[in-house]
Design a protein around this motif. Structure first.
Motif, PDB file in Angstrom:
ATOM      1  N   ASN A 134     -43.205  -1.250  48.714  1.00 53.20           N
ATOM      2  CA  ASN A 134     -44.668  -1.109  48.489  1.00 53.20           C
ATOM      3  C   ASN A 134     -45.157  -2.108  49.769  1.00 53.20           C
ATOM      4  O   ASN A 134     -46.283  -2.282  49.827  1.00 53.20           O
ATOM      5  CB  ASN A 134     -45.133  -1.372  47.515  1.00 53.20           C
ATOM      6  N   LYS A 135     -44.582  -2.743  50.437  1.00 56.03           N
ATOM      7  CA  LYS A 135     -45.181  -3.683  51.607  1.00 56.03           C
ATOM      8  C   LYS A 135     -44.798  -3.128  53.140  1.00 56.03           C
ATOM      9  O   LYS A 135     -43.690  -2.968  53.401  1.00 56.03           O
ATOM     10  CB  LYS A 135     -44.576  -5.153  51.384  1.00 56.03           C
ATOM     11  N   PRO A 136     -45.935  -3.295  53.967  1.00 56.35           N
ATOM     12  CA  PRO A 136     -45.627  -2.798  55.208  1.00 56.35           C
ATOM     13  C   PRO A 136     -44.765  -3.926  56.028  1.00 56.35           C
ATOM     14  O   PRO A 136     -44.837  -5.080  55.633  1.00 56.35           O
ATOM     15  CB  PRO A 136     -46.617  -2.789  55.727  1.00 56.35           C
ATOM     16  N   GLU A 165     -36.650  -9.831  56.962  1.00 51.56           N
ATOM     17  CA  GLU A 165     -37.069 -11.074  56.282  1.00 51.56           C
ATOM     18  C   GLU A 165     -38.319 -11.260  56.154  1.00 51.56           C
ATOM     19  O   GLU A 165     -39.193 -11.091  57.269  1.00 51.56           O
ATOM     20  CB  GLU A 165     -36.313 -12.395  56.938  1.00 51.56           C
ATOM     21  N   GLU A 166     -38.886 -11.287  55.045  1.00 53.86           N
ATOM     22  CA  GLU A 166     -40.298 -11.545  54.980  1.00 53.86           C
ATOM     23  C   GLU A 166     -41.041 -10.421  55.722  1.00 53.86           C
ATOM     24  O   GLU A 166     -41.983 -10.688  56.178  1.00 53.86           O
ATOM     25  CB  GLU A 166     -40.892 -12.848  55.259  1.00 53.86           C
TER      26      GLU A 166
END
Ligand SMILES: Cc1cc2nc3c(=O)[nH]c(=O)nc-3n(C[C@H](O)[C@H](O)[C@H](O)COP(=O)(O)OP(=O)(O)OC[C@H]3O[C@@H](n4cnc5c(N)ncnc54)[C@H](O)[C@@H]3O)c2cc1C
Length: 427
Positions: free
Chosen positions: A376-378, A289-290
Protein backbone atom coordinates in the motif's frame (compact mmCIF):
# COMPACT_ATOMS: atom_id res chain seq x y z
CA UNK A 1 27.52 -1.78 -11.54
CA UNK A 2 26.07 1.72 -11.17
CA UNK A 3 23.64 3.36 -13.60
CA UNK A 4 21.32 6.36 -13.62
CA UNK A 5 18.41 4.11 -14.57
CA UNK A 6 17.92 0.34 -14.78
CA UNK A 7 15.08 -0.76 -17.06
CA UNK A 8 13.70 -4.24 -16.58
CA UNK A 9 12.21 -5.46 -19.87
CA UNK A 10 13.29 -4.59 -23.42
CA UNK A 11 9.99 -4.59 -25.30
CA UNK A 12 8.31 -1.51 -26.76
CA UNK A 13 7.88 0.36 -23.48
CA UNK A 14 11.34 -0.39 -22.05
CA UNK A 15 13.06 0.62 -25.28
CA UNK A 16 11.09 3.86 -25.70
CA UNK A 17 11.94 4.94 -22.12
CA UNK A 18 15.53 3.84 -22.60
CA UNK A 19 16.01 5.82 -25.80
CA UNK A 20 14.44 8.92 -24.26
CA UNK A 21 16.72 8.69 -21.21
CA UNK A 22 19.98 8.06 -23.08
CA UNK A 23 19.13 10.88 -25.49
CA UNK A 24 19.16 13.15 -22.43
CA UNK A 25 22.55 11.89 -21.30
CA UNK A 26 21.51 9.23 -18.78
CA UNK A 27 23.61 6.13 -18.20
CA UNK A 28 21.04 3.46 -18.77
CA UNK A 29 20.85 -0.34 -18.91
CA UNK A 30 18.01 -2.51 -20.20
CA UNK A 31 17.89 -6.08 -18.94
CA UNK A 32 15.62 -8.23 -21.08
CA UNK A 33 15.01 -11.93 -20.78
CA UNK A 34 13.62 -12.62 -24.24
CA UNK A 35 11.23 -11.87 -27.08
CA UNK A 36 8.58 -9.20 -26.69
CA UNK A 37 5.03 -8.72 -27.94
CA UNK A 38 6.54 -6.83 -30.90
CA UNK A 39 7.36 -10.20 -32.47
CA UNK A 40 3.58 -10.53 -33.00
CA UNK A 41 3.01 -6.91 -34.03
CA UNK A 42 0.31 -6.11 -36.59
CA UNK A 43 2.20 -3.21 -38.18
CA UNK A 44 -0.07 -0.67 -36.46
CA UNK A 45 0.07 0.91 -33.03
CA UNK A 46 -3.31 1.24 -31.31
CA UNK A 47 -4.12 4.24 -29.11
CA UNK A 48 -7.80 3.83 -28.24
CA UNK A 49 -10.25 2.00 -30.47
CA UNK A 50 -13.14 1.39 -28.04
CA UNK A 51 -14.31 2.44 -24.61
CA UNK A 52 -14.77 -0.24 -21.93
CA UNK A 53 -18.58 -0.18 -22.58
CA UNK A 54 -17.86 -1.28 -26.17
CA UNK A 55 -18.64 2.00 -27.92
CA UNK A 56 -16.22 2.68 -30.72
CA UNK A 57 -13.81 5.62 -30.63
CA UNK A 58 -13.12 7.71 -33.72
CA UNK A 59 -11.11 10.45 -32.02
CA UNK A 60 -9.00 9.14 -29.12
CA UNK A 61 -8.13 12.65 -27.89
CA UNK A 62 -11.82 13.47 -27.49
CA UNK A 63 -12.65 10.22 -25.69
CA UNK A 64 -10.57 10.63 -22.52
CA UNK A 65 -13.39 12.23 -20.47
CA UNK A 66 -15.73 9.31 -21.26
CA UNK A 67 -12.91 6.92 -20.48
CA UNK A 68 -12.40 8.60 -17.08
CA UNK A 69 -16.02 7.98 -16.12
CA UNK A 70 -15.85 4.31 -17.16
CA UNK A 71 -12.32 3.30 -16.10
CA UNK A 72 -10.87 5.56 -13.38
CA UNK A 73 -7.80 3.33 -12.99
CA UNK A 74 -6.95 3.48 -16.70
CA UNK A 75 -3.35 4.63 -17.37
CA UNK A 76 -4.65 7.36 -19.71
CA UNK A 77 -6.93 8.65 -16.96
CA UNK A 78 -3.94 8.81 -14.60
CA UNK A 79 -2.13 10.90 -17.22
CA UNK A 80 -5.14 13.21 -17.61
CA UNK A 81 -6.56 14.53 -20.86
CA UNK A 82 -3.99 17.30 -21.44
CA UNK A 83 -0.96 15.07 -20.79
CA UNK A 84 -2.48 12.23 -22.81
CA UNK A 85 -2.89 14.54 -25.81
CA UNK A 86 0.57 16.04 -25.42
CA UNK A 87 2.25 12.63 -25.16
CA UNK A 88 0.25 11.05 -28.00
CA UNK A 89 1.33 13.86 -30.34
CA UNK A 90 4.86 13.74 -28.98
CA UNK A 91 5.00 9.95 -29.54
CA UNK A 92 4.55 10.27 -33.30
CA UNK A 93 7.28 12.91 -33.42
CA UNK A 94 9.57 10.84 -31.22
CA UNK A 95 9.17 7.75 -33.44
CA UNK A 96 9.73 9.77 -36.58
CA UNK A 97 12.89 11.38 -35.19
CA UNK A 98 14.39 7.99 -34.40
CA UNK A 99 13.60 6.75 -37.92
CA UNK A 100 10.21 5.02 -37.48
CA UNK A 101 7.90 6.63 -40.03
CA UNK A 102 4.17 6.11 -39.57
CA UNK A 103 0.83 7.20 -40.95
CA UNK A 104 -1.84 8.52 -38.56
CA UNK A 105 -2.65 11.03 -35.83
CA UNK A 106 -4.05 10.85 -32.32
CA UNK A 107 -7.21 12.83 -33.14
CA UNK A 108 -8.52 10.43 -35.78
CA UNK A 109 -8.25 6.66 -36.02
CA UNK A 110 -7.72 5.22 -39.49
CA UNK A 111 -8.12 1.55 -40.50
CA UNK A 112 -5.46 -1.09 -40.93
CA UNK A 113 -5.95 -4.33 -42.86
CA UNK A 114 -5.48 -7.52 -40.85
CA UNK A 115 -3.93 -10.72 -42.31
CA UNK A 116 -7.48 -12.01 -42.91
CA UNK A 117 -8.67 -8.85 -44.65
CA UNK A 118 -10.60 -7.29 -41.76
CA UNK A 119 -10.46 -3.53 -41.27
CA UNK A 120 -9.49 -2.54 -37.72
CA UNK A 121 -9.04 0.93 -36.26
CA UNK A 122 -5.46 2.06 -35.70
CA UNK A 123 -3.50 5.07 -34.47
CA UNK A 124 -0.13 4.81 -36.28
CA UNK A 125 0.47 2.44 -39.17
CA UNK A 126 4.02 1.73 -40.20
CA UNK A 127 5.12 3.30 -43.44
CA UNK A 128 4.69 0.95 -46.41
CA UNK A 129 1.60 -0.81 -45.00
CA UNK A 130 -1.86 -0.67 -46.55
CA UNK A 131 -4.53 1.33 -44.71
CA UNK A 132 -7.81 3.09 -45.36
CA UNK A 133 -8.89 6.45 -43.95
CA UNK A 134 -12.41 5.10 -43.38
CA UNK A 135 -13.96 1.66 -43.32
CA UNK A 136 -15.91 2.05 -46.54
CA UNK A 137 -13.51 3.14 -49.25
CA UNK A 138 -10.06 2.52 -50.65
CA UNK A 139 -8.38 4.92 -53.05
CA UNK A 140 -7.83 2.18 -55.67
CA UNK A 141 -9.88 0.76 -58.57
CA UNK A 142 -8.03 -2.50 -59.17
CA UNK A 143 -5.52 -4.29 -56.93
CA UNK A 144 -3.17 -7.18 -57.64
CA UNK A 145 -2.78 -9.38 -54.58
CA UNK A 146 0.59 -10.96 -55.14
CA UNK A 147 1.65 -14.00 -53.14
CA UNK A 148 4.54 -16.45 -53.21
CA UNK A 149 3.73 -20.01 -54.30
CA UNK A 150 3.34 -22.20 -51.22
CA UNK A 151 3.47 -19.36 -48.66
CA UNK A 152 0.81 -20.24 -46.08
CA UNK A 153 1.08 -17.25 -43.74
CA UNK A 154 -0.75 -14.93 -46.14
CA UNK A 155 -4.29 -15.48 -47.47
CA UNK A 156 -5.09 -13.24 -50.43
CA UNK A 157 -8.55 -14.85 -50.84
CA UNK A 158 -9.77 -13.23 -47.58
CA UNK A 159 -8.23 -9.91 -48.52
CA UNK A 160 -9.77 -10.07 -51.97
CA UNK A 161 -13.22 -10.55 -50.40
CA UNK A 162 -12.73 -7.49 -48.18
CA UNK A 163 -11.47 -5.37 -51.10
CA UNK A 164 -14.31 -6.42 -53.40
CA UNK A 165 -16.84 -5.39 -50.72
CA UNK A 166 -15.27 -1.95 -50.89
CA UNK A 167 -15.62 -1.86 -54.67
CA UNK A 168 -11.97 -2.58 -55.45
CA UNK A 169 -11.59 -5.14 -58.22
CA UNK A 170 -8.90 -7.68 -57.35
CA UNK A 171 -6.82 -10.34 -59.03
CA UNK A 172 -4.76 -12.90 -57.11
CA UNK A 173 -1.40 -13.84 -58.58
CA UNK A 174 1.34 -16.20 -57.36
CA UNK A 175 4.98 -16.28 -58.34
CA UNK A 176 8.09 -18.31 -57.75
CA UNK A 177 11.83 -17.71 -57.73
CA UNK A 178 14.35 -20.52 -58.26
CA UNK A 179 16.16 -19.44 -55.05
CA UNK A 180 13.04 -20.11 -52.99
CA UNK A 181 13.17 -23.87 -53.59
CA UNK A 182 15.89 -24.34 -50.94
CA UNK A 183 13.70 -22.66 -48.28
CA UNK A 184 10.58 -24.47 -49.51
CA UNK A 185 12.10 -27.90 -48.81
CA UNK A 186 11.18 -27.49 -45.15
CA UNK A 187 7.62 -26.07 -44.82
CA UNK A 188 8.26 -24.81 -41.28
CA UNK A 189 11.12 -22.68 -42.65
CA UNK A 190 8.94 -21.13 -45.36
CA UNK A 191 8.21 -18.05 -43.23
CA UNK A 192 8.33 -14.30 -43.79
CA UNK A 193 11.71 -13.92 -42.06
CA UNK A 194 13.41 -16.47 -44.34
CA UNK A 195 11.70 -15.16 -47.48
CA UNK A 196 13.02 -11.72 -46.63
CA UNK A 197 16.60 -12.98 -46.73
CA UNK A 198 16.04 -13.74 -50.42
CA UNK A 199 13.89 -10.71 -51.31
CA UNK A 200 16.31 -8.33 -49.57
CA UNK A 201 19.19 -9.32 -51.88
CA UNK A 202 20.09 -6.48 -54.23
CA UNK A 203 20.85 -8.96 -57.04
CA UNK A 204 17.20 -10.16 -56.96
CA UNK A 205 15.70 -6.67 -57.17
CA UNK A 206 15.43 -6.45 -60.98
CA UNK A 207 13.87 -9.93 -61.23
CA UNK A 208 11.37 -9.07 -58.50
CA UNK A 209 10.50 -5.76 -60.17
CA UNK A 210 9.85 -7.60 -63.46
CA UNK A 211 7.61 -10.14 -61.69
CA UNK A 212 5.67 -7.36 -59.95
CA UNK A 213 5.21 -5.42 -63.21
CA UNK A 214 4.28 -8.45 -65.32
CA UNK A 215 1.63 -9.55 -62.81
CA UNK A 216 -0.06 -6.19 -62.33
CA UNK A 217 -0.44 -4.76 -65.83
CA UNK A 218 -3.87 -3.13 -65.44
CA UNK A 219 -3.89 -2.73 -61.63
CA UNK A 220 -3.23 0.58 -59.94
CA UNK A 221 -1.79 -1.00 -56.77
CA UNK A 222 0.05 -4.16 -55.73
CA UNK A 223 -0.58 -5.73 -52.33
CA UNK A 224 2.21 -7.93 -51.05
CA UNK A 225 2.73 -9.87 -47.79
CA UNK A 226 5.15 -8.35 -45.28
CA UNK A 227 8.14 -10.50 -46.16
CA UNK A 228 10.60 -7.99 -47.53
CA UNK A 229 12.92 -5.52 -45.82
CA UNK A 230 13.95 -7.28 -42.62
CA UNK A 231 17.57 -6.17 -42.91
CA UNK A 232 17.40 -3.75 -45.83
CA UNK A 233 14.72 -1.23 -44.95
CA UNK A 234 15.20 0.71 -48.20
CA UNK A 235 14.53 -2.26 -50.50
CA UNK A 236 10.75 -1.71 -50.71
CA UNK A 237 11.08 1.89 -51.91
CA UNK A 238 13.68 0.85 -54.49
CA UNK A 239 11.32 -1.89 -55.69
CA UNK A 240 8.42 0.59 -55.93
CA UNK A 241 10.59 2.94 -57.95
CA UNK A 242 11.45 0.20 -60.43
CA UNK A 243 7.85 -1.09 -60.68
CA UNK A 244 6.49 2.45 -61.11
CA UNK A 245 3.27 1.90 -59.13
CA UNK A 246 2.42 1.70 -55.43
CA UNK A 247 3.20 -1.50 -53.56
CA UNK A 248 1.63 -1.82 -50.08
CA UNK A 249 2.35 -4.49 -47.49
CA UNK A 250 -0.15 -6.42 -45.40
CA UNK A 251 0.99 -8.22 -42.23
CA UNK A 252 1.26 -12.00 -42.34
CA UNK A 253 0.56 -14.51 -39.61
CA UNK A 254 3.44 -14.55 -37.05
CA UNK A 255 6.35 -14.15 -36.92
CA UNK A 256 5.81 -10.48 -37.64
CA UNK A 257 8.58 -9.19 -39.87
CA UNK A 258 7.65 -5.57 -39.20
CA UNK A 259 7.63 -6.28 -35.46
CA UNK A 260 11.05 -7.93 -35.47
CA UNK A 261 12.39 -5.07 -37.59
CA UNK A 262 10.93 -2.50 -35.19
CA UNK A 263 12.34 -4.30 -32.13
CA UNK A 264 15.79 -4.48 -33.77
CA UNK A 265 15.65 -0.87 -34.84
CA UNK A 266 14.74 0.37 -31.35
CA UNK A 267 17.37 -1.83 -29.73
CA UNK A 268 20.09 -0.71 -32.14
CA UNK A 269 19.08 2.93 -31.70
CA UNK A 270 19.29 2.55 -27.91
CA UNK A 271 22.74 0.98 -28.08
CA UNK A 272 23.97 3.50 -30.67
CA UNK A 273 22.85 6.31 -28.35
CA UNK A 274 24.97 4.92 -25.51
CA UNK A 275 22.63 2.48 -23.76
CA UNK A 276 23.60 -1.00 -22.58
CA UNK A 277 21.24 -3.84 -23.53
CA UNK A 278 21.64 -7.11 -21.63
CA UNK A 279 19.72 -9.61 -23.73
CA UNK A 280 18.91 -13.05 -22.38
CA UNK A 281 19.32 -12.04 -18.74
CA UNK A 282 16.52 -12.08 -16.23
CA UNK A 283 16.00 -9.81 -13.24
CA UNK A 284 15.26 -12.21 -10.41
CA UNK A 285 14.79 -9.98 -7.36
CA UNK A 286 15.67 -6.65 -5.78
CA UNK A 287 16.51 -5.09 -2.43
CA UNK A 288 13.87 -2.58 -1.39
CA UNK A 289 14.54 -0.60 1.77
CA UNK A 290 12.18 2.03 3.15
CA UNK A 291 10.23 2.06 -0.09
CA UNK A 292 13.31 2.72 -2.19
CA UNK A 293 14.97 0.22 -4.56
CA UNK A 294 18.66 -0.01 -3.73
CA UNK A 295 19.83 -3.06 -5.70
CA UNK A 296 18.57 -5.19 -8.56
CA UNK A 297 19.86 -8.74 -9.13
CA UNK A 298 19.93 -10.70 -12.36
CA UNK A 299 20.30 -14.39 -13.12
CA UNK A 300 23.56 -13.98 -15.08
CA UNK A 301 25.21 -11.56 -12.64
CA UNK A 302 24.38 -13.57 -9.52
CA UNK A 303 25.23 -11.62 -6.37
CA UNK A 304 26.74 -8.66 -8.27
CA UNK A 305 23.90 -6.13 -8.10
CA UNK A 306 22.86 -3.44 -10.57
CA UNK A 307 22.43 -0.13 -8.75
CA UNK A 308 20.67 2.97 -10.04
CA UNK A 309 18.94 6.16 -8.95
CA UNK A 310 15.77 4.92 -10.63
CA UNK A 311 14.34 1.65 -11.89
CA UNK A 312 11.66 1.15 -14.53
CA UNK A 313 9.60 -2.04 -14.48
CA UNK A 314 8.62 -2.76 -18.11
CA UNK A 315 8.21 -6.52 -17.97
CA UNK A 316 4.97 -6.86 -19.95
CA UNK A 317 1.89 -8.83 -19.06
CA UNK A 318 1.28 -12.60 -18.66
CA UNK A 319 2.57 -13.14 -22.20
CA UNK A 320 6.09 -12.01 -21.16
CA UNK A 321 5.86 -13.21 -17.56
CA UNK A 322 5.72 -9.72 -16.14
CA UNK A 323 2.63 -11.04 -14.40
CA UNK A 324 2.12 -14.59 -13.17
CA UNK A 325 -1.18 -16.32 -12.36
CA UNK A 326 -1.21 -19.22 -9.90
CA UNK A 327 -4.29 -20.99 -8.60
CA UNK A 328 -5.15 -18.22 -6.13
CA UNK A 329 -3.48 -14.98 -7.05
CA UNK A 330 -1.93 -12.80 -9.73
CA UNK A 331 1.54 -11.64 -8.76
CA UNK A 332 4.43 -9.59 -10.09
CA UNK A 333 7.53 -11.75 -9.64
CA UNK A 334 10.44 -9.28 -9.29
CA UNK A 335 9.31 -6.88 -6.53
CA UNK A 336 6.06 -8.59 -5.46
CA UNK A 337 4.28 -5.31 -6.05
CA UNK A 338 0.62 -4.86 -5.16
CA UNK A 339 -1.51 -6.16 -8.02
CA UNK A 340 -5.07 -5.49 -9.05
CA UNK A 341 -7.24 -8.56 -9.80
CA UNK A 342 -10.60 -10.07 -8.98
CA UNK A 343 -10.50 -12.32 -5.89
CA UNK A 344 -12.64 -15.10 -7.34
CA UNK A 345 -10.68 -17.12 -9.91
CA UNK A 346 -13.86 -18.01 -11.79
CA UNK A 347 -14.23 -14.32 -12.65
CA UNK A 348 -10.78 -14.11 -14.27
CA UNK A 349 -11.86 -15.38 -17.65
CA UNK A 350 -14.96 -15.91 -19.74
CA UNK A 351 -15.28 -19.39 -21.28
CA UNK A 352 -16.46 -17.67 -24.46
CA UNK A 353 -13.07 -16.89 -25.99
CA UNK A 354 -14.32 -13.87 -27.95
CA UNK A 355 -15.90 -12.13 -24.96
CA UNK A 356 -14.10 -9.56 -22.81
CA UNK A 357 -11.57 -11.37 -20.63
CA UNK A 358 -11.18 -9.79 -17.18
CA UNK A 359 -7.64 -11.10 -16.71
CA UNK A 360 -6.49 -8.80 -19.48
CA UNK A 361 -6.89 -5.76 -17.30
CA UNK A 362 -5.23 -7.19 -14.22
CA UNK A 363 -1.85 -5.71 -13.47
CA UNK A 364 0.44 -3.82 -11.18
CA UNK A 365 -1.08 -0.98 -9.13
CA UNK A 366 0.59 2.42 -9.27
CA UNK A 367 -0.03 5.92 -7.96
CA UNK A 368 -0.77 8.72 -10.41
CA UNK A 369 2.97 9.17 -10.94
CA UNK A 370 3.28 5.53 -12.07
CA UNK A 371 5.34 4.55 -9.01
CA UNK A 372 4.91 0.88 -8.17
CA UNK A 373 3.10 0.21 -4.88
CA UNK A 374 4.16 -2.37 -2.31
CA UNK A 375 2.18 -3.01 0.86
CA UNK A 376 0.00 0.00 0.00
CA UNK A 377 2.95 2.42 -0.15
CA UNK A 378 4.59 3.75 -3.33
CA UNK A 379 8.25 2.92 -3.99
CA UNK A 380 9.73 6.34 -4.67
CA UNK A 381 12.30 5.39 -7.35
CA UNK A 382 10.43 2.53 -9.06
CA UNK A 383 8.35 3.47 -12.10
CA UNK A 384 6.06 1.07 -13.94
CA UNK A 385 5.09 1.31 -17.61
CA UNK A 386 3.50 -0.68 -20.43
CA UNK A 387 1.58 -3.92 -20.50
CA UNK A 388 2.34 -4.86 -16.86
CA UNK A 389 0.09 -1.98 -15.68
CA UNK A 390 -3.46 -2.50 -14.41
CA UNK A 391 -6.68 -0.83 -15.46
CA UNK A 392 -6.90 -1.33 -19.22
CA UNK A 393 -7.83 -4.10 -21.63
CA UNK A 394 -5.50 -3.91 -24.67
CA UNK A 395 -7.46 -6.42 -26.72
CA UNK A 396 -11.01 -5.13 -26.17
CA UNK A 397 -10.14 -1.44 -26.04
CA UNK A 398 -7.38 -1.52 -28.69
CA UNK A 399 -4.82 0.51 -26.78
CA UNK A 400 -1.81 -1.78 -26.15
CA UNK A 401 0.92 0.19 -27.90
CA UNK A 402 -0.58 3.52 -26.88
CA UNK A 403 -0.35 2.65 -23.19
CA UNK A 404 3.16 1.28 -23.68
CA UNK A 405 4.54 4.29 -25.56
CA UNK A 406 2.76 7.04 -23.61
CA UNK A 407 3.60 5.63 -20.17
CA UNK A 408 7.20 5.06 -21.33
CA UNK A 409 7.55 8.71 -22.32
CA UNK A 410 5.82 9.79 -19.13
CA UNK A 411 8.04 7.85 -16.71
CA UNK A 412 11.15 8.98 -18.59
CA UNK A 413 9.93 12.56 -18.18
CA UNK A 414 9.39 12.02 -14.42
CA UNK A 415 12.92 10.69 -14.04
CA UNK A 416 14.45 13.54 -16.04
CA UNK A 417 12.44 16.18 -14.14
CA UNK A 418 13.53 14.65 -10.84
CA UNK A 419 17.14 15.02 -11.90
CA UNK A 420 16.61 18.64 -12.97
CA UNK A 421 14.95 19.47 -9.62
CA UNK A 422 17.80 17.79 -7.75
CA UNK A 423 20.41 19.72 -9.77
CA UNK A 424 18.71 23.09 -9.22
CA UNK A 425 18.35 22.36 -5.47
CA UNK A 426 22.05 21.59 -5.14
CA UNK A 427 23.26 24.68 -7.04
C1 LIG B 1 0.75 -11.28 -29.07
C2 LIG B 1 0.51 -9.82 -28.91
C3 LIG B 1 0.38 -9.01 -30.04
C4 LIG B 1 0.16 -7.63 -29.89
N1 LIG B 1 0.03 -6.85 -31.01
C5 LIG B 1 -0.21 -5.53 -30.87
C6 LIG B 1 -0.36 -4.68 -32.03
O1 LIG B 1 -0.24 -5.13 -33.16
N2 LIG B 1 -0.63 -3.36 -31.84
C7 LIG B 1 -0.77 -2.83 -30.58
O2 LIG B 1 -1.06 -1.64 -30.45
N3 LIG B 1 -0.61 -3.61 -29.48
C8 LIG B 1 -0.34 -4.93 -29.59
N4 LIG B 1 -0.19 -5.71 -28.46
C9 LIG B 1 -0.25 -5.09 -27.15
C10 LIG B 1 1.19 -5.01 -26.55
O3 LIG B 1 1.05 -5.37 -25.21
C11 LIG B 1 1.83 -3.64 -26.64
O4 LIG B 1 1.69 -3.15 -27.95
C12 LIG B 1 3.33 -3.58 -26.33
O5 LIG B 1 4.10 -4.14 -27.39
C13 LIG B 1 3.71 -4.19 -25.01
O6 LIG B 1 5.03 -3.77 -24.74
P1 LIG B 1 5.72 -3.94 -23.33
O7 LIG B 1 7.12 -3.50 -23.53
O8 LIG B 1 4.92 -3.34 -22.25
O9 LIG B 1 5.70 -5.52 -23.02
P2 LIG B 1 6.37 -6.78 -23.81
O10 LIG B 1 6.39 -6.53 -25.25
O11 LIG B 1 5.63 -7.93 -23.30
O12 LIG B 1 7.86 -6.78 -23.30
C14 LIG B 1 8.25 -7.13 -22.00
C15 LIG B 1 9.70 -7.59 -22.03
O13 LIG B 1 10.13 -7.78 -20.69
C16 LIG B 1 10.92 -8.95 -20.62
N5 LIG B 1 10.89 -9.44 -19.23
C17 LIG B 1 9.83 -9.93 -18.53
N6 LIG B 1 10.22 -10.24 -17.26
C18 LIG B 1 11.55 -9.93 -17.17
C19 LIG B 1 12.51 -10.03 -16.11
N7 LIG B 1 12.19 -10.47 -14.91
N8 LIG B 1 13.79 -9.66 -16.38
C20 LIG B 1 14.15 -9.19 -17.61
N9 LIG B 1 13.27 -9.08 -18.64
C21 LIG B 1 11.98 -9.44 -18.42
C22 LIG B 1 10.28 -9.89 -21.63
O14 LIG B 1 11.17 -10.88 -22.04
C23 LIG B 1 9.91 -8.92 -22.75
O15 LIG B 1 10.98 -8.78 -23.66
C24 LIG B 1 0.05 -7.07 -28.59
C25 LIG B 1 0.18 -7.90 -27.47
C26 LIG B 1 0.41 -9.25 -27.62
C27 LIG B 1 0.56 -10.09 -26.37
Amino acid sequence: MKFDTVIIGGGLTGLVSGIRLVQQGQKCVIVSSGQSALHFFSGSFDLLNSLPDGSSVKNPEAAIEDLASQAPEHPYVKLGKAKFTELAREAKKFLSEIGIKTHGTSDKNHYRITPVGMLKPAWLTMSGFAFSEDHETFPWKKATLLNIEGFLDFHPEFISEAFEKMNVETEIKHFNLPELSAVRKNPSEFRSTNLSIIFDKEENLDTLAQIFSKNSKDSDVIIFPDCIGLKDTGILSRLIEKVGKPVFLIPTFPPSLVGIRTQQHLKEYFIKSGGIYMLGDNVTHADVEEHHVSKVYTHNHGDIPLMADNVILATGSFFSQGLIADTKKIYEPVFELDTDYLPNRADWYNPNFFEKQNYQQFGVKTNSNFNGIKDNKPIDNLFVSGAVLNGFNPLKEGNGAGVSILTALYVAEQILNQKKTHESNTQ
